[in-house]
Design a protein around this motif. Sequence first.
Motif, PDB file in Angstrom:
ATOM      1  N   THR A 200       0.898  -1.286   0.042  1.00  0.00           N
ATOM      2  CA  THR A 200      -0.042   0.043  -0.128  1.00  0.00           C
ATOM      3  C   THR A 200       0.792   1.295   0.088  1.00  0.00           C
ATOM      4  N   HIS A 201       0.633   2.381  -0.744  1.00  0.00           N
ATOM      5  CA  HIS A 201       1.511   3.435  -1.089  1.00  0.00           C
ATOM      6  C   HIS A 201       0.807   4.381   0.304  1.00  0.00           C
ATOM      7  N   PRO A 202       1.826   5.053   1.047  1.00  0.00           N
ATOM      8  CA  PRO A 202       1.598   5.718   2.079  1.00  0.00           C
ATOM      9  C   PRO A 202       0.889   7.273   1.539  1.00  0.00           C
ATOM     10  N   ARG A 265       8.125   1.871  -3.963  1.00  0.00           N
ATOM     11  CA  ARG A 265       7.009   1.509  -3.166  1.00  0.00           C
ATOM     12  C   ARG A 265       6.061   0.779  -4.213  1.00  0.00           C
TER      13      ARG A 265
END
Length: 294
Positions: A200-202, A265
């Motif tokens: 999951t990309h922050p 990421r």
Amino acid sequence: MTTAVQTKPGQIETRELKPGFGAELLDVDLASADAATLAGVVDAFHRHGAILLRDQTLDPGQLTAFVANFGEPEDHTQRQFTLPGYPKVFVLSNRVVDGKPIGAHNDGVGWHTDYSYKPEPVMCTMLYAVEVPEEGSDTLIADGCAAWNALSPEQQARLDGLKLHHSYQYFMATREFGRQELSEEMKAANPDVEHPLIRTHPADGRKALWPSTGTVTHVVGMDKDEAEKAQGLKLVDELVEFLTQDQFVYRHKWRVGDVLMWDNRCTLHTGTLYDDTKYFRTMHRLWAKGDAPY
């Protein structure tokens, strides 16, 4: 397609690297860019997965200062090819000076994400082109978000929640180029880790298919016997093959002065070979620290 990234007081014109992925930032001189422009560059990076800035002229100190806009510059596991006086700048090159190589050669060939063997893999990788072959040596970047979105809901449900076991020791013992036996000190500094297969990309919560090659030894929970372990690795190989289809991949053809950055990421990347008996290639690589994948 060309769009504008809003900054204060100006804006940055951008052009997609490939449909739906990446951005070339136009008419930006990093050596003289003001704070607002640099903030726009960082924002574009977080949103696009990769950014390209051409025709830059940057010394090692300027490169280090620039990457610091994205986070604290990361050290390098192998330090014999960092630039003297600039420990955050790693040299990739096939040049030999006074009988000694000045950089790592053919480093990064094979689909992977950088520092995946660490608890907190690097957030971004930056390459600055100092010397470029006339042909070959392209860098390929695969869009993990587009690949995830292309999976069926059933496939997504099956994969989400799986974890991969990554090992630096395994990687260095089995890699095609630069294979070496690690010292006990290096082994202790780089213990095995587990990371999610779907990351999951922050920045905005988007999900990415996030397998890798080289460091992955097995799928966690699929290692009770050799048959199950083989089945798990087959799954990883199939996912890497899916992710690295042409439809998800940007191929970068280098020019001297290029700054190419990608977001570890949500991507995989690989270098490609070139005629190293005919051409020289020299790149400066820098990393910015990341956080624990989730």
